[in-house]
Design a protein around this motif. Sequence first.
Motif, PDB file in Angstrom:
ATOM      1  N   ALA A   1      -6.330  -0.729  -3.936  1.00  0.00           N
ATOM      2  CA  ALA A   1      -4.760  -0.093  -4.248  1.00  0.00           C
ATOM      3  C   ALA A   1      -4.087  -0.879  -5.431  1.00  0.00           C
ATOM      4  CB  ALA A   1      -4.078   0.018  -3.310  1.00  0.00           C
TER       5      ALA A   1
ATOM      6  N   ALA B   1      -3.338   0.205  -9.349  1.00  0.00           N
ATOM      7  CA  ALA B   1      -2.060   0.456  -9.453  1.00  0.00           C
ATOM      8  C   ALA B   1      -1.099  -0.448 -10.324  1.00  0.00           C
ATOM      9  CB  ALA B   1      -1.381   0.817  -8.010  1.00  0.00           C
TER      10      ALA B   1
ATOM     11  N   GLN C   1       3.487   1.593  -1.679  1.00  0.00           N
ATOM     12  CA  GLN C   1       4.244   1.494  -2.915  1.00  0.00           C
ATOM     13  C   GLN C   1       5.652   1.293  -2.766  1.00  0.00           C
ATOM     14  OE1 GLN C   1       3.084   2.368  -6.536  1.00  0.00           O
ATOM     15  NE2 GLN C   1       1.442   1.151  -5.353  1.00  0.00           N
TER      16      GLN C   1
ATOM     17  N   ALA D   1      -8.558  -2.304   1.280  1.00  0.00           N
ATOM     18  CA  ALA D   1      -7.714  -1.193   0.875  1.00  0.00           C
ATOM     19  C   ALA D   1      -6.680  -1.506  -0.097  1.00  0.00           C
ATOM     20  CB  ALA D   1      -7.492  -0.145   1.985  1.00  0.00           C
ATOM     21  N   THR D   2      -5.572  -2.542   0.657  1.00  0.00           N
ATOM     22  CA  THR D   2      -4.444  -2.946  -0.322  1.00  0.00           C
ATOM     23  C   THR D   2      -5.032  -3.532  -1.467  1.00  0.00           C
ATOM     24  OG1 THR D   2      -3.405  -3.268   1.703  1.00  0.00           O
ATOM     25  CG2 THR D   2      -2.500  -4.246  -0.232  1.00  0.00           C
TER      26      THR D   2
ATOM     27  N   ALA E   1       1.102   4.619   5.352  1.00  0.00           N
ATOM     28  CA  ALA E   1       0.159   3.549   5.169  1.00  0.00           C
ATOM     29  C   ALA E   1       0.130   2.772   6.579  1.00  0.00           C
ATOM     30  CB  ALA E   1       0.677   2.405   4.240  1.00  0.00           C
TER      31      ALA E   1
ATOM     32  N   PHE F   1       0.776  -1.077   0.069  1.00  0.00           N
ATOM     33  CA  PHE F   1       0.043  -0.110  -0.049  1.00  0.00           C
ATOM     34  C   PHE F   1       0.962   1.309   0.097  1.00  0.00           C
ATOM     35  CE2 PHE F   1      -3.112   2.784   1.709  1.00  0.00           C
ATOM     36  CZ  PHE F   1      -4.220   2.721   0.754  1.00  0.00           C
TER      37      PHE F   1
END
Lengths: 323, 372
Positions: free
Chosen positions: A300, A304, A250, A296-297, A259, A248
Amino acid sequence: MSSFLDLMYFLVPLVIASIVPLAIVALGGLFSESTGVINIALEGIMVMGAFVGIVVMRLLVINEVFPLQMIAFIGLFIGAISGGLYATLHAFASINMKANQIISATALNLFAPALSIFTARFYFGTSNLNIGANFLIREVPLLSSIPVIGPLLFTDAFLSTYIGVFIFAVAITLLYKTKLGLRLRSVGENPHAADSLGINIYKIRYIGVIISGMLAGMGGVIFVLSFATRFSGTVSGFGFLALAVMIFGQWKPKGILLAALFFAAVRVLANAYSGIPGLQNLTIPSEIYSMLPYVATLVALAFASKNSRAPKAIGEPYDPGKR
Amino acid sequence: MKKWSMQGFFKWLNNSESSTKVISSIIAILGGLLVGFLVMLAIDPSKAGIGLWTILTGTFRDGTRSFGQTIHYSVPIILTGISVAFAFRTGLFNIGATGQLTMGAFAAVYVGINWTFLGPLHWIVAVIAGALVGALWGSIPGLLKAYRNVNEVVASIMLNYIGSFLSILLIKTYIYNQELARALSPAASAYLPRLSQLITTHRSSLNFGFIIALIVVAVTHIILNKTTFGYQLKSVGFNRDASRYAGINEKRNIILAMTISGAIAGIAGATMYLVPGRLMTIESSLLQEGFTGIAISLLGLSSPIGVLFAGLFYGALEMGGFYLQVTTRFVPQIIEIIIAVIIYFSALALFFQKYVQFVINKVVPESEVGHE
């Protein structure tokens, strides 16, 4: 206003207690993945570090050789060493043997809890190890009397949290401000280019995985010290949560910190929402909060992955002939 | 005749890729047992020998009972093993079997508690519900992989935890037994029929789950080896790009492979909880069966029939682990240690295979291979 401050005094220390181990272990994941070795064994390494660390601390507490906080310090150190040693198994499989890194890591994840429960039950008769002391520092001398900041950061705290913050700073400096750090990252982005410059790929990857293990092992001890005074062969998925933090975030330290802050806040909500005015009336079950970081991860990742920031050579064993 | 068969054996050893793989599986098992033995030796040297003996011979300790129990223990592991193997053949690593299993188990138990109007079909529908919800849960990483290029390993890890918390939430909401702090028990009509109801002399808890496992073995074996669809799946596993070039819809195959894999894991979950006495918990720890399936899939060389035998081997270990507490002070976690080491050695299989091939080439005399 004062009720708001009271709430902050209640919540902030809890959030910080979660951020630090999350960020440390996620950074551990970053060290390994920076060099191109996937490390989903963070969970197992945390368990191994916590197990060895807690057994040693328990012995020291019983024998009363050292002052209490000194024991916490030793425990963190032992956790880091055993985590680093344990991670060399993953390094050996991934780097020398060109093994599937997911399979090797899965083995590490299964082995650590099994071994710790097996040994603990044999020697202590229970899988539930009690350290035998509470390492909570009620008030840090002097600093706790600073208005606002004192109650927020320097009461009901753990030495392990402060050491964790220090280690985090050191590790980031190592990865981004030193020659070794540059080498670590180059090996994960383009090992062939790094090799052509005379960098020993295998050695650098070993260093990355071992540092990863040390951070995860230490994180395991911090986890047990901060959330429980006992250890029963599990860190409750915290290692995988840290993996989510890294993804998350990145694969960047700032992202990891943010995060970790987000996930830590959600974690505290999951456990303490009933004490927070406004939330207790919403009757959102704690499981929803617990799920949130993973959802959420996943979201994401879905948005992404087409331009992922993950190191380019991740998961690939180094083959000099492929150049 | 004898000479011919010996020569055939040497030929198999020398030429066949599967021979080196089988040998490396055996090395992994021996490695696991060795490390398990060493751990016991380190902890209690006087009991290590009897400990290992108990683990290896547990299956035969109590006649048909321990034998049936061995098979019973192997059922969910055979199923999760096939789940992992099926995805693996399509080049996907399904580390999410545990999440699919948990969700499938919830669906099966939910149907098992509530849909009592189904009569004799009750348990069958409950198993199907487990398969469907497992399939749904498995399809998510498949879809994410196919359309958003999300690594299925990471997605599955996230879905394991989401599934774990979601099932706790669903249990608490719909099928909660407040007193026990566990899920309610399914109705008796939803229990998998015990084989002892058919064969009255049989005393183990072996039930229809084993028949289901055998059916799944047969069906997946046929799909993978006898159908175009199976050929496409394997071809995507070998080389995604080449398959697309050959006109195979690789997105569709990825999604289907994960969905089927999830369905099988869901069935595993159903077989675990559609029995008397085992209730779903509200603990947030992941169920081990999904991960043990990885070991069994690797040992079984990702082939359904191989997984069947590897799963039975696991059942034997588990049975031995049960008796271990009777003869020694060791606890059954030693089985998990052995399994973990087997997984680790399986990860090194590539190296073993090269080494084994090297040794075979040295040992088998050139003349024995024969010239036709």
